[in-house]
Design a protein around this motif. Structure first.
Motif, mmCIF file in Angstrom:
data_model
loop_
_atom_site.group_PDB
_atom_site.id
_atom_site.type_symbol
_atom_site.label_atom_id
_atom_site.label_comp_id
_atom_site.label_asym_id
_atom_site.label_seq_id
_atom_site.Cartn_x
_atom_site.Cartn_y
_atom_site.Cartn_z
ATOM 1 N N VAL A 146 27.144 14.898 64.289
ATOM 2 C CA VAL A 146 27.975 14.137 63.058
ATOM 3 C C VAL A 146 27.371 13.185 62.277
ATOM 4 C CG1 VAL A 146 30.326 13.254 62.135
ATOM 5 C CG2 VAL A 146 30.112 15.215 63.951
ATOM 6 N N CYS A 147 26.970 11.986 63.061
ATOM 7 C CA CYS A 147 26.317 10.711 62.461
ATOM 8 C C CYS A 147 24.998 11.197 61.804
ATOM 9 C CB CYS A 147 26.102 9.947 63.638
ATOM 10 S SG CYS A 147 27.464 9.078 64.309
ATOM 11 N N LYS A 148 24.213 12.176 62.333
ATOM 12 C CA LYS A 148 23.118 12.815 61.460
ATOM 13 C C LYS A 148 23.403 13.319 60.247
ATOM 14 C CE LYS A 148 19.910 13.234 65.496
ATOM 15 N NZ LYS A 148 18.968 14.335 66.213
ATOM 16 N N CYS A 150 30.719 20.754 56.123
ATOM 17 C CA CYS A 150 29.682 20.481 54.866
ATOM 18 C C CYS A 150 30.014 21.332 53.773
ATOM 19 C CB CYS A 150 28.217 20.710 55.357
ATOM 20 S SG CYS A 150 27.719 19.683 56.894
ATOM 21 N N ASP A 151 30.717 22.524 53.842
ATOM 22 C CA ASP A 151 31.127 23.236 52.830
ATOM 23 C C ASP A 151 32.311 22.708 51.898
ATOM 24 O OD1 ASP A 151 30.894 26.153 51.649
ATOM 25 O OD2 ASP A 151 33.153 25.665 51.841
ATOM 26 N N ARG A 152 32.103 22.519 50.882
ATOM 27 C CA ARG A 152 33.228 21.787 49.984
ATOM 28 C C ARG A 152 34.459 22.766 49.926
ATOM 29 N NH1 ARG A 152 33.114 17.795 47.232
ATOM 30 N NH2 ARG A 152 30.906 17.432 47.232
ATOM 31 N N THR A 159 22.264 15.544 51.870
ATOM 32 C CA THR A 159 23.668 15.975 51.478
ATOM 33 C C THR A 159 24.967 15.662 52.297
ATOM 34 O OG1 THR A 159 22.979 18.193 52.074
ATOM 35 C CG2 THR A 159 22.356 17.654 49.759
ATOM 36 N N PRO A 160 25.501 14.788 52.418
ATOM 37 C CA PRO A 160 26.482 14.333 53.525
ATOM 38 C C PRO A 160 27.628 15.442 53.501
ATOM 39 C CG PRO A 160 26.748 12.748 51.772
ATOM 40 C CD PRO A 160 25.294 13.648 51.327
ATOM 41 N N PRO A 161 28.366 15.704 54.501
ATOM 42 C CA PRO A 161 29.495 16.576 54.522
ATOM 43 C C PRO A 161 30.645 16.058 53.601
ATOM 44 C CG PRO A 161 29.541 15.107 56.752
ATOM 45 C CD PRO A 161 28.104 14.837 55.738
ATOM 46 N N HIS A 162 31.375 16.955 53.457
ATOM 47 C CA HIS A 162 32.437 16.898 52.450
ATOM 48 C C HIS A 162 33.273 16.165 53.250
ATOM 49 C CE1 HIS A 162 35.442 17.763 49.282
ATOM 50 N NE2 HIS A 162 36.048 18.242 50.123
#
Length: 86
Positions: free
Chosen positions: A2-4, A66-68, A10-13
């Motif tokens: 998660v930290c990576k 990661c998917d908005r 493109t950071p997670p949503h």
């Protein structure tokens, strides 16, 4: 992982974290999400429950979405659940 994901281009949503994660893990994730401006939600589930939900075998304290669209769906349902409980 998660930290990576938080540090990627493109950071997670959204990051969903177990409310039962260790204090150190919760602090680290809160700090990272704040720094990278990613919304963090706490889920009242054990890390083992999160692991089973994503098909894992080891304990997982948090997942990055990661998917908005999926992230928004989670937020909408969590908000609806809070309204119904409150």
């Amino acid at each position: 992982l998660v930290c990576k994901a938080l540090a990627s281009r493109t950071p997670p949503h959204l990051v969903v974290m177990s409310a039962r994660a260790s204090d150190n893990t919760r602090k680290k994730l809160r700090d990272k999400c704040s720094y990278y401006n990613v919304r963090l939600c706490e889920l009242d589930a054990a890390p083992e429950d999160i692991s089973r939900a994503i098909g894992g075998e080891a304990s997982v304290a948090a997942v990055a979405i990661c998917d908005r669209g999926l992230g928004q769906l989670y937020l909408d349902r969590a908000e609806k659940r809070e309204r119904n409980e409150g």
